[in-house]
Design a protein around this motif. Structure first.
Motif, PDB file in Angstrom:
ATOM      1  N   LEU A  35       0.631  -0.781  -0.282  1.00 35.03           N
ATOM      2  CA  LEU A  35      -0.417   0.008   0.405  1.00 35.03           C
ATOM      3  C   LEU A  35       1.172   1.439   0.175  1.00 35.03           C
ATOM      4  CD1 LEU A  35      -3.089   1.302   0.485  1.00 35.03           C
ATOM      5  CD2 LEU A  35      -2.891   1.412   2.505  1.00 35.03           C
ATOM      6  N   ALA A  36       1.969   1.286   1.087  1.00 37.17           N
ATOM      7  CA  ALA A  36       3.096   2.181   0.597  1.00 37.17           C
ATOM      8  C   ALA A  36       3.401   2.208  -0.858  1.00 37.17           C
ATOM      9  CB  ALA A  36       3.575   2.435   1.960  1.00 37.17           C
ATOM     10  N   LEU A  37       4.161   1.542  -1.152  1.00 35.23           N
ATOM     11  CA  LEU A  37       4.369   1.913  -2.422  1.00 35.23           C
ATOM     12  C   LEU A  37       3.261   1.769  -3.368  1.00 35.23           C
ATOM     13  CD1 LEU A  37       6.677  -1.545  -2.812  1.00 35.23           C
ATOM     14  CD2 LEU A  37       7.222   0.945  -1.674  1.00 35.23           C
ATOM     15  N   LEU A  38       2.200   1.264  -3.926  1.00 31.91           N
ATOM     16  CA  LEU A  38       1.423   1.872  -4.574  1.00 31.91           C
ATOM     17  C   LEU A  38       1.122   3.626  -4.294  1.00 31.91           C
ATOM     18  CD1 LEU A  38      -0.482   1.484  -6.811  1.00 31.91           C
ATOM     19  CD2 LEU A  38      -2.029   0.716  -4.960  1.00 31.91           C
ATOM     20  N   GLY A  39       0.931   3.362  -2.896  1.00 33.14           N
ATOM     21  CA  GLY A  39       0.005   5.547  -2.914  1.00 33.14           C
ATOM     22  C   GLY A  39       1.357   6.136  -3.768  1.00 33.14           C
ATOM     23  N   ASN A  40       2.857   5.713  -2.934  1.00 30.81           N
ATOM     24  CA  ASN A  40       3.440   7.287  -3.122  1.00 30.81           C
ATOM     25  C   ASN A  40       4.076   6.653  -4.217  1.00 30.81           C
ATOM     26  OD1 ASN A  40       4.284   8.412  -0.149  1.00 30.81           O
ATOM     27  ND2 ASN A  40       4.497   6.145   0.238  1.00 30.81           N
ATOM     28  N   LEU A  41       3.690   6.235  -5.132  1.00 31.09           N
ATOM     29  CA  LEU A  41       4.101   5.648  -6.171  1.00 31.09           C
ATOM     30  C   LEU A  41       3.138   6.332  -7.412  1.00 31.09           C
ATOM     31  CD1 LEU A  41       5.953   1.763  -6.613  1.00 31.09           C
ATOM     32  CD2 LEU A  41       7.280   4.412  -7.236  1.00 31.09           C
ATOM     33  N   THR A  42       2.016   6.130  -7.083  1.00 32.58           N
ATOM     34  CA  THR A  42       0.429   6.728  -7.748  1.00 32.58           C
ATOM     35  C   THR A  42       0.841   8.481  -7.745  1.00 32.58           C
ATOM     36  OG1 THR A  42      -1.121   5.019  -7.292  1.00 32.58           O
ATOM     37  CG2 THR A  42      -1.686   7.026  -7.970  1.00 32.58           C
ATOM     38  N   VAL A  43       1.249   9.218  -6.037  1.00 31.51           N
ATOM     39  CA  VAL A  43       1.189  10.472  -6.382  1.00 31.51           C
ATOM     40  C   VAL A  43       2.682  10.835  -7.181  1.00 31.51           C
ATOM     41  CG1 VAL A  43       1.981  12.300  -4.470  1.00 31.51           C
ATOM     42  CG2 VAL A  43       0.570  10.670  -3.768  1.00 31.51           C
ATOM     43  N   LEU A  44       3.932  10.471  -7.089  1.00 23.28           N
ATOM     44  CA  LEU A  44       4.746  10.911  -7.936  1.00 23.28           C
ATOM     45  C   LEU A  44       4.601  10.764  -9.449  1.00 23.28           C
ATOM     46  CD1 LEU A  44       7.880   9.054  -6.098  1.00 23.28           C
ATOM     47  CD2 LEU A  44       7.110  11.368  -6.202  1.00 23.28           C
ATOM     48  N   SER A  45       3.975   9.649  -9.915  1.00 22.85           N
ATOM     49  CA  SER A  45       3.313   9.064 -11.469  1.00 22.85           C
ATOM     50  C   SER A  45       2.476  10.518 -11.627  1.00 22.85           C
ATOM     51  CB  SER A  45       2.831   8.396 -11.531  1.00 22.85           C
ATOM     52  OG  SER A  45       3.397   7.070 -11.253  1.00 22.85           O
ATOM     53  N   VAL A  46       1.241  10.517 -10.598  1.00 25.53           N
ATOM     54  CA  VAL A  46       0.312  11.681 -11.476  1.00 25.53           C
ATOM     55  C   VAL A  46       1.270  13.472 -11.097  1.00 25.53           C
ATOM     56  CG1 VAL A  46      -1.518  13.052 -10.487  1.00 25.53           C
ATOM     57  CG2 VAL A  46      -1.591  10.795  -9.594  1.00 25.53           C
ATOM     58  N   ILE A  47       2.343  13.755 -10.524  1.00 23.39           N
ATOM     59  CA  ILE A  47       2.701  14.835 -10.268  1.00 23.39           C
ATOM     60  C   ILE A  47       3.685  14.695 -11.756  1.00 23.39           C
ATOM     61  CG2 ILE A  47       4.922  16.023  -9.103  1.00 23.39           C
ATOM     62  CD1 ILE A  47       3.438  15.067  -6.635  1.00 23.39           C
ATOM     63  N   LYS A  48       4.344  13.710 -11.923  1.00 24.78           N
ATOM     64  CA  LYS A  48       5.036  14.040 -13.638  1.00 24.78           C
ATOM     65  C   LYS A  48       4.103  13.988 -14.748  1.00 24.78           C
ATOM     66  CE  LYS A  48       8.067  11.365 -15.975  1.00 24.78           C
ATOM     67  NZ  LYS A  48       9.113   9.612 -15.842  1.00 24.78           N
ATOM     68  N   ALA A  49       2.902  13.289 -14.559  1.00 24.07           N
ATOM     69  CA  ALA A  49       2.224  13.417 -15.855  1.00 24.07           C
ATOM     70  C   ALA A  49       1.542  14.305 -15.876  1.00 24.07           C
ATOM     71  CB  ALA A  49       1.423  12.729 -16.045  1.00 24.07           C
ATOM     72  N   GLU A  50       0.868  15.442 -15.147  1.00 23.38           N
ATOM     73  CA  GLU A  50       0.266  16.729 -14.493  1.00 23.38           C
ATOM     74  C   GLU A  50       0.539  17.618 -14.868  1.00 23.38           C
ATOM     75  OE1 GLU A  50      -2.456  18.923 -15.468  1.00 23.38           O
ATOM     76  OE2 GLU A  50      -2.985  17.002 -16.194  1.00 23.38           O
ATOM     77  N   ARG A  51       1.090  18.516 -15.974  1.00 24.84           N
ATOM     78  CA  ARG A  51       2.361  19.856 -15.844  1.00 24.84           C
ATOM     79  C   ARG A  51       1.280  20.548 -14.832  1.00 24.84           C
ATOM     80  NH1 ARG A  51       5.649  20.501 -19.897  1.00 24.84           N
ATOM     81  NH2 ARG A  51       5.975  18.990 -20.995  1.00 24.84           N
ATOM     82  N   SER A  52       0.013  20.614 -14.708  1.00 27.32           N
ATOM     83  CA  SER A  52       0.546  21.923 -13.284  1.00 27.32           C
ATOM     84  C   SER A  52       0.276  22.091 -12.480  1.00 27.32           C
ATOM     85  CB  SER A  52      -1.496  21.711 -13.713  1.00 27.32           C
ATOM     86  OG  SER A  52      -2.287  21.142 -13.675  1.00 27.32           O
ATOM     87  N   LEU A  53       0.945  19.896 -12.092  1.00 25.55           N
ATOM     88  CA  LEU A  53       1.250  20.001 -11.148  1.00 25.55           C
ATOM     89  C   LEU A  53       2.694  20.369 -10.773  1.00 25.55           C
ATOM     90  CD1 LEU A  53      -0.007  16.727  -9.951  1.00 25.55           C
ATOM     91  CD2 LEU A  53      -1.126  19.240  -9.664  1.00 25.55           C
ATOM     92  N   HIS A  54       3.506  21.145 -12.082  1.00 29.14           N
ATOM     93  CA  HIS A  54       4.842  21.287 -11.845  1.00 29.14           C
ATOM     94  C   HIS A  54       5.086  22.941 -11.464  1.00 29.14           C
ATOM     95  CE1 HIS A  54       5.565  18.331 -15.408  1.00 29.14           C
ATOM     96  NE2 HIS A  54       5.407  17.813 -14.183  1.00 29.14           N
ATOM     97  N   ALA A  55       4.441  22.550  -9.740  1.00 27.00           N
ATOM     98  CA  ALA A  55       4.518  23.430  -9.014  1.00 27.00           C
ATOM     99  C   ALA A  55       5.433  23.215  -7.406  1.00 27.00           C
ATOM    100  CB  ALA A  55       3.513  24.713  -8.409  1.00 27.00           C
ATOM    101  N   PRO A  56       6.579  24.355  -7.165  1.00 32.35           N
ATOM    102  CA  PRO A  56       7.469  24.262  -5.769  1.00 32.35           C
ATOM    103  C   PRO A  56       6.471  23.153  -4.797  1.00 32.35           C
ATOM    104  CG  PRO A  56       7.100  26.767  -6.550  1.00 32.35           C
ATOM    105  CD  PRO A  56       6.038  25.714  -7.545  1.00 32.35           C
TER     106      PRO A  56
END
Length: 307
Positions: A35-56
């Motif tokens: 669950l920890a792996l899935l949750g954190n990898l999902t957060v990283l994937s979403v931030i990488k995929a969505e350009r609007s999330l490339h903020a500080p």
């Protein structure tokens, strides 16, 4: 020139309440790790995929997810190995390596939480200057500085332990290696190593917590000066996820440190529960909290699951 011999291994402590059902106990622990792996990898994937999330703010959230992945990966393998295979023995070198990575990633997570508190302080107290103060390049430099600080501060700890003599195979209190736990079993003078370990604790985790509390004191002062309750609740709502991360990480850490320093008669069950809560709860809960509270991450996560 000492005549004492150095031990080549340690015996990991177990889970006192789970000894009778060790194999079955590994199932929820393995599920928690996944669950920890899935949750954190999902957060990283979403931030990488969505350009609007490339903020500080979201770049710091990605750094927090990396720290959580490192912390969980440093602790879970020996725990699962102990529960599945009953393998308690860990070599001296492997113990020192695991100790370094656990404390280094804990320091990284603490510093990232401090950086996120600074992000919330600038966003609420100086909203007009926020884009010029916290740029992407500044956030990247902060992340590099965090990694360098944690590495330089933690590296002397295992080096100092190699200078000590451990005359017998000692049983540790936890199913992984922590500096306060390992140093208790040394058969030689530990004043230098203990003093440096206390210095590291005070200059990293404790200092970070003090600055986090200071940031929230200034944030609360600014919020109380706003005119309407709606504005106050809106400002507080942006801090809820970060406040949860602060509480989940620092409260078990403070309890565990107090136990190691002053709890000579604390039961093994209390040690095991507090340590496991400190190292297992943040990697599992942080992605859940931020996914629930952050609309963009929640929407992208649901979209990825549907696909």
């Amino acid at each position: 020139n000492s005549s004492q011999s150095r031990t080549l291994s340690f015996s990991l402590g177990g889970f006192p309440a789970w000894e009778t059902a060790r194999m079955w106990s590994a199932v929820p622990l393995c599920s928690a790790y996944l669950l920890a792996l899935l949750g954190n990898l999902t957060v990283l994937s979403v931030i990488k995929a969505e350009r609007s999330l490339h903020a500080p703010m979201y770049l710091l959230l990605a750094a927090l997810a990396v720290a959580d992945l490192g912390l969980s990966t440093s602790t879970f393998p020996t725990m699962l190995r102990l529960l599945w295979l009953g393998a308690r023995e860990i070599s001296f070198g492997a113990c020192l390596a695991q100790m370094f990575f656990i404390h280094a990633f804990a320091d990284v997570e603490s510093a990232v939480i401090l950086a996120m508190a600074f992000d919330r302080y600038v966003a609420i107290c100086h909203p007009l200057r926020y884009p010029s103060i916290l740029t992407s390049s500044v956030t990247a430099k902060i992340c590099v500085a965090i990694v360098v600080r944690s590495t330089l501060v933690q590296f002397p700890l295992p080096v100092l332990l190699t200078r000590l003599c451990f005359t017998k195979v000692s049983e540790l209190s936890h199913p992984y290696c922590l500096h306060p736990d390992v140093i208790k079993h040394a058969g030689s003078d530990t004043r230098i190593s203990s003093t440096y370990g206390l210095f590291v604790l005070l200059s990293t985790l404790v200092l970070d917590l003090i600055f986090v509390l200071l940031s929230y004191f200034l944030i609360l002062k600014t919020i109380l000066n706003t005119v309407t309750w709606r504005e106050r609740l809106k400002a507080l709502n942006t801090c809820i996820s970060h406040i949860c991360a602060v509480l989940v990480f620092f409260i078990p850490m403070i309890c565990l440190s107090m136990m190691h320093q002053f709890g000579k008669h604390v039961s093994p069950q209390a040690y095991a529960f507090t340590a496991n809560l400190h190292f297992l709860a943040p990697p599992i809960l942080n992605p859940i909290v931020y996914s629930v509270k952050t609309k963009t991450i929640r929407r992208w996560t649901l979209r990825m699951l549907c696909q």
